[in-house]
Design a protein around this motif. Structure first.
Motif, PDB file in Angstrom:
ATOM      1  N   ASP A  25       0.807  -1.215   0.000  1.00  0.00           N
ATOM      2  CA  ASP A  25       0.000   0.000   0.000  1.00  0.00           C
ATOM      3  C   ASP A  25       0.840   1.264   0.000  1.00  0.00           C
ATOM      4  OD1 ASP A  25      -2.363  -1.356  -0.051  1.00  0.00           O
ATOM      5  OD2 ASP A  25      -2.467  -1.553   2.127  1.00  0.00           O
ATOM      6  N   GLN A  26       2.148   1.126  -0.159  1.00  0.00           N
ATOM      7  CA  GLN A  26       2.996   2.317  -0.131  1.00  0.00           C
ATOM      8  C   GLN A  26       3.802   2.485  -1.410  1.00  0.00           C
ATOM      9  OE1 GLN A  26       3.286   0.236   2.707  1.00  0.00           O
ATOM     10  NE2 GLN A  26       2.084   1.528   4.092  1.00  0.00           N
ATOM     11  N   MET A  27       4.266   3.680  -1.565  1.00  0.00           N
ATOM     12  CA  MET A  27       5.109   3.998  -2.707  1.00  0.00           C
ATOM     13  C   MET A  27       6.250   4.834  -2.148  1.00  0.00           C
ATOM     14  SD  MET A  27       3.748   6.119  -5.905  1.00  0.00           S
ATOM     15  CE  MET A  27       4.859   6.937  -7.020  1.00  0.00           C
ATOM     16  N   LEU A  28       7.491   4.493  -2.542  1.00  0.00           N
ATOM     17  CA  LEU A  28       8.656   5.186  -1.994  1.00  0.00           C
ATOM     18  C   LEU A  28       9.413   5.893  -3.114  1.00  0.00           C
ATOM     19  CD1 LEU A  28      11.004   5.687   0.105  1.00  0.00           C
ATOM     20  CD2 LEU A  28      11.925   3.499  -0.644  1.00  0.00           C
ATOM     21  N   LEU A  29       9.746   7.157  -2.876  1.00  0.00           N
ATOM     22  CA  LEU A  29      10.645   7.864  -3.783  1.00  0.00           C
ATOM     23  C   LEU A  29      11.801   8.379  -2.943  1.00  0.00           C
ATOM     24  CD1 LEU A  29      11.241   9.206  -6.613  1.00  0.00           C
ATOM     25  CD2 LEU A  29      10.028  11.187  -5.741  1.00  0.00           C
ATOM     26  N   THR A  30      13.037   7.973  -3.318  1.00  0.00           N
ATOM     27  CA  THR A  30      14.196   8.532  -2.609  1.00  0.00           C
ATOM     28  C   THR A  30      14.844   9.589  -3.494  1.00  0.00           C
ATOM     29  OG1 THR A  30      15.516   6.680  -3.422  1.00  0.00           O
ATOM     30  CG2 THR A  30      14.727   6.535  -1.182  1.00  0.00           C
ATOM     31  N   LEU A  31      15.211  10.695  -2.881  1.00  0.00           N
ATOM     32  CA  LEU A  31      15.805  11.815  -3.603  1.00  0.00           C
ATOM     33  C   LEU A  31      17.076  12.236  -2.888  1.00  0.00           C
ATOM     34  CD1 LEU A  31      12.580  13.983  -4.052  1.00  0.00           C
ATOM     35  CD2 LEU A  31      13.766  12.776  -5.874  1.00  0.00           C
ATOM     36  N   LYS A  32      17.796  13.164  -3.493  1.00  0.00           N
ATOM     37  CA  LYS A  32      18.918  13.802  -2.802  1.00  0.00           C
ATOM     38  C   LYS A  32      18.685  15.301  -2.866  1.00  0.00           C
ATOM     39  CE  LYS A  32      21.406  10.063  -2.343  1.00  0.00           C
ATOM     40  NZ  LYS A  32      21.711   9.466  -1.049  1.00  0.00           N
ATOM     41  N   LEU A  33      19.016  15.974  -1.786  1.00  0.00           N
ATOM     42  CA  LEU A  33      18.957  17.425  -1.784  1.00  0.00           C
ATOM     43  C   LEU A  33      20.382  17.945  -1.872  1.00  0.00           C
ATOM     44  CD1 LEU A  33      17.026  19.857  -1.320  1.00  0.00           C
ATOM     45  CD2 LEU A  33      17.819  19.803   1.033  1.00  0.00           C
ATOM     46  N   MET A  34      20.655  18.805  -2.837  1.00  0.00           N
ATOM     47  CA  MET A  34      22.008  19.344  -2.959  1.00  0.00           C
ATOM     48  C   MET A  34      22.001  20.819  -2.608  1.00  0.00           C
ATOM     49  SD  MET A  34      23.585  17.365  -6.137  1.00  0.00           S
ATOM     50  CE  MET A  34      25.009  17.080  -5.114  1.00  0.00           C
ATOM     51  N   SER A  35      23.043  21.256  -1.917  1.00  0.00           N
ATOM     52  CA  SER A  35      23.123  22.693  -1.622  1.00  0.00           C
ATOM     53  C   SER A  35      24.566  23.108  -1.412  1.00  0.00           C
ATOM     54  CB  SER A  35      22.302  23.023  -0.379  1.00  0.00           C
ATOM     55  OG  SER A  35      22.791  22.287   0.696  1.00  0.00           O
ATOM     56  N   PHE A  36      24.821  24.392  -1.650  1.00  0.00           N
ATOM     57  CA  PHE A  36      26.156  24.930  -1.431  1.00  0.00           C
ATOM     58  C   PHE A  36      26.275  25.414   0.002  1.00  0.00           C
ATOM     59  CE2 PHE A  36      26.620  25.062  -5.994  1.00  0.00           C
ATOM     60  CZ  PHE A  36      27.974  24.834  -6.146  1.00  0.00           C
ATOM     61  N   LYS A  37      27.334  25.013   0.659  1.00  0.00           N
ATOM     62  CA  LYS A  37      27.617  25.561   1.984  1.00  0.00           C
ATOM     63  C   LYS A  37      28.219  26.954   1.810  1.00  0.00           C
ATOM     64  CE  LYS A  37      29.675  22.876   5.121  1.00  0.00           C
ATOM     65  NZ  LYS A  37      30.440  21.717   5.667  1.00  0.00           N
ATOM     66  N   ALA A  38      28.188  27.729   2.873  1.00  0.00           N
ATOM     67  CA  ALA A  38      28.737  29.082   2.806  1.00  0.00           C
ATOM     68  C   ALA A  38      30.194  29.045   2.338  1.00  0.00           C
ATOM     69  CB  ALA A  38      28.633  29.751   4.164  1.00  0.00           C
ATOM     70  N   SER A  39      30.913  27.987   2.703  1.00  0.00           N
ATOM     71  CA  SER A  39      32.327  27.885   2.339  1.00  0.00           C
ATOM     72  C   SER A  39      32.534  27.533   0.863  1.00  0.00           C
ATOM     73  CB  SER A  39      32.982  26.803   3.190  1.00  0.00           C
ATOM     74  OG  SER A  39      32.388  25.556   2.887  1.00  0.00           O
ATOM     75  N   GLY A  40      31.451  27.341   0.146  1.00  0.00           N
ATOM     76  CA  GLY A  40      31.607  27.058  -1.273  1.00  0.00           C
ATOM     77  C   GLY A  40      31.604  25.579  -1.592  1.00  0.00           C
ATOM     78  N   GLU A  41      31.394  24.735  -0.597  1.00  0.00           N
ATOM     79  CA  GLU A  41      31.340  23.298  -0.861  1.00  0.00           C
ATOM     80  C   GLU A  41      29.913  22.859  -1.138  1.00  0.00           C
ATOM     81  OE1 GLU A  41      33.420  21.350   2.486  1.00  0.00           O
ATOM     82  OE2 GLU A  41      34.438  23.294   2.453  1.00  0.00           O
ATOM     83  N   LEU A  42      29.803  21.809  -1.922  1.00  0.00           N
ATOM     84  CA  LEU A  42      28.500  21.279  -2.293  1.00  0.00           C
ATOM     85  C   LEU A  42      28.242  20.056  -1.428  1.00  0.00           C
ATOM     86  CD1 LEU A  42      26.315  21.763  -4.495  1.00  0.00           C
ATOM     87  CD2 LEU A  42      27.565  20.191  -5.933  1.00  0.00           C
ATOM     88  N   ILE A  43      27.082  20.012  -0.781  1.00  0.00           N
ATOM     89  CA  ILE A  43      26.771  18.834   0.024  1.00  0.00           C
ATOM     90  C   ILE A  43      25.459  18.224  -0.442  1.00  0.00           C
ATOM     91  CG2 ILE A  43      28.069  19.376   2.116  1.00  0.00           C
ATOM     92  CD1 ILE A  43      25.578  20.663   3.226  1.00  0.00           C
ATOM     93  N   SER A  44      25.335  16.904  -0.250  1.00  0.00           N
ATOM     94  CA  SER A  44      24.098  16.237  -0.640  1.00  0.00           C
ATOM     95  C   SER A  44      23.464  15.586   0.576  1.00  0.00           C
ATOM     96  CB  SER A  44      24.372  15.201  -1.726  1.00  0.00           C
ATOM     97  OG  SER A  44      25.001  14.077  -1.191  1.00  0.00           O
TER      98      SER A  44
END
Lengths: 350, 350, 350, 350, 350
Positions: E104-123
């Protein structure tokens, strides 16, 4: 996991092809017969003895180690009514992983990869035959990865005790696939270490080291892609022996394999980049060498010319007899060197 | 297998295109007629004689060597009711391998590859036509690979004696495919030897040697990929003449072909890597040469300048008359050389 | 085939785009009307005259040369009830080869490629429209490749005389495809000659020559791939005007096209390899030049330093007054040169 | 077409992204209402005025320029019952070209590309909504490409006057696609000019010029490939608003787009080749420079050594007092130079 | 968006793999229960408390932060009747994005990406489970991107209040996908800045900077391609829990993802071009260095030879005693230098 040396060993390939079972080792057969209530586990030396233990009312897990002798292969195949073509593929260690169904059996061939203590990667053949009331595992005697699974089966609360052989089949596949994670991780580590070296010590050429990683990865690709496809076929295919309720578990294994392939591809991308960086390092070294040569030549050759001029033996060279001729010329030489310095500065050589 | 020379021969290509049957050789027809109980094998010189032996109640295996004369092709095709288009393709030595069905016949064209004693790779055309009660093999008279199969048929216990012509068809394909293993292995060996040379003797450029291997591999790819596809089509396709019980055997042959393609692709990957390593070796040699040039220049040019200065003929150069002028300057020159040595050390040139 | 010059002509491209019919040449219409018993062939100057010859009880083969005038195109299209969009594509010389069906007609556009005596490759547009009782061929008047076909039709025993227009359609396609073999062969020859040059005379850079071959091959690819696809569509597609019994013939043409594409791809592979070899030659030339420079410098610079030292004018240089000073120094210089020679030997420079 | 400068402008990209409608320009709505007998064309300033002209018994062609204000977008969408999601995509200038159907409307978004007088390539968004009795065109006010189409509609004999809106929809698409021909042609011209420069003046590096062409082509690819796919979908798809009799016209547009993509791909191939040639030119320049350096060094250094020897100050150098010592040595130097010349000749340096 | 430094930070990768939830942070559960009329939002600390708020007559939006403890995972899964395999994948942070349906369920997994203030990209990992009356969101507590969505739900006029959970599911996906736009834009900016540097300051090698951008893009590709595929599957697939009327909204999200992938691919193309330009810059620097070396050598070495000649000590060198010998030789040296200058001019060295 044991620490590897920073630079991989000098051998040309990380993968030692183990394309034969231990031929000199004797055939060993281990039988685990169980149902919901009982478990019996025996190590037998011959097919005749094995037959006594097999019980087609229960689930029979049969490990066959080092099977290479043709007549034993035939005898074994006959007892379980296995199609000779299928039987041949099950023990053929050189073939790429694949899945087949024939008559009442289904065969999945896999490879087990592992790092030796010396840092080399080796691959072992594994053949799994699923039948109505048994799963047969063809493997090398050295191979101990199913020990934990046996222990789990012996636990009377294990889920596998209440299920059909196809669930056991899934558990065996899962055990093999799990080992790929550590191999892929280790490769990732080796590549990361190479990256550090390439960035920190750009003075050397690492082409041979990089290809010593690339070669086994090329062979590994020939193993993990077919395994992924075989698992995909099992999940999609309408195999008679796989119950509907086991499909989600196999689906999960397939997803794991997908993740492994994804990690592996990412490592390969990085390795390609490292090859480019190495190439770029080589070019930069050449550039550096040429710069020094040019600087030295540019600074000294004009000065040498000046000394040459005043080393000429003309009778009539008034400068030579001047009182301050020598210091003047030394001064001129300093000025020339300075000029050359500025010239190179402007040409961005310094 | 005969040892090959370490470096392949100077010829531009390893594959000698054998794109014609032996035109000067006469047509030879060999007929093997058999059923469960009897075998009869005859070498005949004409189609007329051949007709006497053909028995459409039994299985007829017909080998046709060196068939190039148009009117014999037509006569032969008419006797077996073969569609002229199919007949033309069966004896056409330049086409890529393919499978076709037309009327009551099915045609599979293959190539046989083999290494000559001189280390060259040659390819021979083979055409197989499967009919209701016969299999016809078009080949070159030099070609002896089916001898073993004939011996097996003569053995009264041979499985082929109890089966339909499609099983014979399978056996013929299998004989051809088996020869690819040794060719692919030999290529693998040549590449392995090149790898050793490239790593151990990086002072030379092996580009021409590497392309002498690459060229025939490029041609081979144009042979083994279409064969794989043709076999795939036979297994998948709904060919009227192929019995259901023969499919697993053909499937097995297709899997062998898959393994061959896999081994071949792996060799091609390695060859690409070797080309990169060779390229890298060239760059490193240039780097090495430039380093020596730079070191020599850097060490000697400044010293030469000093000698130039004291070779000038100025009247008033007080150093020249100093008692210890000469050894002092020699000392200064040594110090300069030492300084240059340290400078190069710092620049990572040494 | 006329011998080409060893190095292709200096023009930037081997393909002269013939993207227009001979505009100044007048429209020429040639009508061949035939059935099993009669053949009539006429060259007419106008559509009005043409109409008199067309006989819709027989097969009409209409060659239309240099058709560019819009109102004639319209008049022609109207007479045969050809859809204006189809008619436009039939005479549009810039489009890539394609197959279309519209109403009662089917259009196949092709390109004819040929080598001019000067060694240049030119392409001509050909449009074939198949209708119920006719085949129309739009072409350039220069184009003589269908002459042989006309002769064959005039022979009363020709198969085409007893068949429907779709068989004639097949014969026309076959005539065009056959010409590709010689073009692909000629390209193969040019590439083979370049290969010989590259291996035998590696002292020059052939990049411009190689790209002069590569450019037209890139354009050719844009012609032969779409033709292959168009033929594939005809064989697969369910075209109303193509009889079932003509399909095997078209299949055969498609297989020929496949072989041509295969030969062409193989040539392109070889050309890529030649570009790599040329590149490698360039690097080796640089390496060679640098080696000479380094050897000369390494041998002579240290000797020059020695002469510099004894060219200094210090008062107190005892060696200068020694009896054997000069020959001793010459000896030292010889030893130095020998030492340098050994040094370079060890560094693998010689 | 205006002549472009030989070398493209210094700007980093040829494509000026026009990713917004003229925000400061006011919304302009132009309505063309027509049927077989009447045409009425009005330029209105507001949606309210527009409503007076729309006649759902006739065909309404509505041009909307510079639509960016959210509430006008909403009002406009409501009047024509356009799904908000569709409406949003119709005016969204950053999206890639696509086709959608929603409820009673069908949306095709395109890009219009054109060269500015300064030689820069700009892209404009165009959105086409097809409804039961109207076609709406969202565009920038600068954009004049539909002027000719309006004139044709005003002509009472125009085919479009007797057809449904989907034919008008086709005409609008056709107008846009036609502009691509000139853009692709212009790019082809720029590349041809670069080719001439690269071959005639190989002394410079044109990498930046070549990438200034490559960058906009990379962006163009992101426009023309999706347009081709959208047109393909329209032709294949079963869109309710497209009448069967309009399909051949759209098919024709799709074929044009195919030709454009083909020409574009061919240009990209050539550009890749130019990059290789440029690269090769760089290497050849280096080779040339090194050759000169080596020749000069090889010729002069040995001579310098000879002069060094006879510049030494040994007391006992008999040659120095010989009558013909000087001319002899000059002769020896000439011979040495000649020898070096022959040495370089043999090494293929000259 | 905060300004990034012109050259990216020295860290080897822009993406900091956040492959675990905050393990030391406690599990936080936030429940938002709403229907058309009421909204209730609570932050709870345990599953027990959560159960009190869940109302299966309404829509339940459950945020679960930092879920890592196995027994809580099990308890949570049991309460919502989630299949253990699905539950495991929902919280497994290392897997690639995917969509699954189970029971009865449906799963979607995603990743959220964003830039940290220091200029690094994290997921960050995000798992979305859609059930009959709820949507569960597994995420990291740091992750605040759904705050705005919560506020919108609290607004009683929000569309989501009148719809089923699948619309809420769409809104959640939309929130995640929107964040990719800014990440892709930021990458585009970084690449644009690198381009400016490469063109304006070609004297340095930027290979390490470029690979510091390339590496995270390679990892990003492994995230955005699977997300696009997962969304494609949702739109195409026949998922029981997705209402027909929600499909257009999800289609819109999929189109956004398509645009993101398109922008990303375009950035990757540009990065490839930059690598080529960097490579070309390196070659040009080498060329420049060699040119200077050659010019200096060519100008000075011949002059040095002349001075050497007149520095020889032959008794009989008439020129030496000439009155104007010295200035004559200086003049000859000037002429030689001029000649060399012209020679280099002709060889295009200057």
């Amino acid at each position: 996991m044991p620490r590897k040396k920073l630079v991989p060993p000098k051998k040309s390939s990380l993968v030692e092809k183990n394309n034969a079972f231990h031929e000199d080792a004797p055939v060993e057969i281990e039988v685990v017969v169980f149902d919901e209530n009982t478990v019996k586990s025996e190590l037998v030396g011959s097919i005749k003895t094995m037959k006594k233990y097999i019980d087609n009312e229960k689930i029979n897990l049969v490990f066959v180690n080092n099977l290479t002798e043709p007549h034993i292969i035939e005898e074994f195949g006959n007892y379980f009514h296995i199609d000779p073509l299928l039987m041949e593929d099950a023990v053929s260690v050189t073939d790429i992983p694949t899945v087949q169904e024939s008559g009442d059996q289904m065969l999945l061939t896999l490879k087990l990869m592992s790092f030796k203590a010396s840092g080399e990667l080796i691959s072992h053949h594994i053949g799994l035959i699923l039948g109505e009331y048994y799963v047969i595992v063809f493997k090398d005697s050295e191979n101990k990865i199913f020990e934990e699974l046996k222990t789990r089966i012996e636990n009377s609360k294990s889920k596998s005790r209440m299920k059909k052989p196809d669930y056991l089949f899934y558990l065996l596949i899962d055990s093999v696939i799990d080992t790929f994670y550590s191999v892929v991780n280790e490769i990732d580590n080796i590549i990361d270490r190479m990256e550090v070296i390439l960035v920190e010590r750009p003075q050397s050429d690492y082409i041979h080291n990089l290809y010593r990683i690339k070669q086994p990865m090329s062979e590994m690709r020939g193993i993990i892609y077919p395994i992924r496809e075989a698992l995909h076929n099992i999940v999609q295919g309408d195999y008679r022996l796989i119950e509907d309720e086991t499909i989600p578990f196999l689906h999960d294994v397939k997803d794991h394999m997908n993740n492994i392939v994804h990690m592996f591809d990412s490592s390969r991308d990085t390795l390609s980049d490292l090859l480019e960086i190495n190439n770029s390092n080589t070019n930069n070294r050449l550039n550096g060498t040429m710069k020094i040569l040019t600087i030295i030549t540019t600074l000294f050759i004009p000065l040498t010319l000046i000394t040459g001029i005043y080393g000429m033996n003309f009778k009539n060279m008034p400068e030579l007899s001047w009182q301050w001729g020598y210091p003047t010329i030394l001064g001129i030489m300093l000025l020339t060197a300075g000029g050359m310095y500025l010239f190179m500065k402007r040409k961005k050589l310094l």
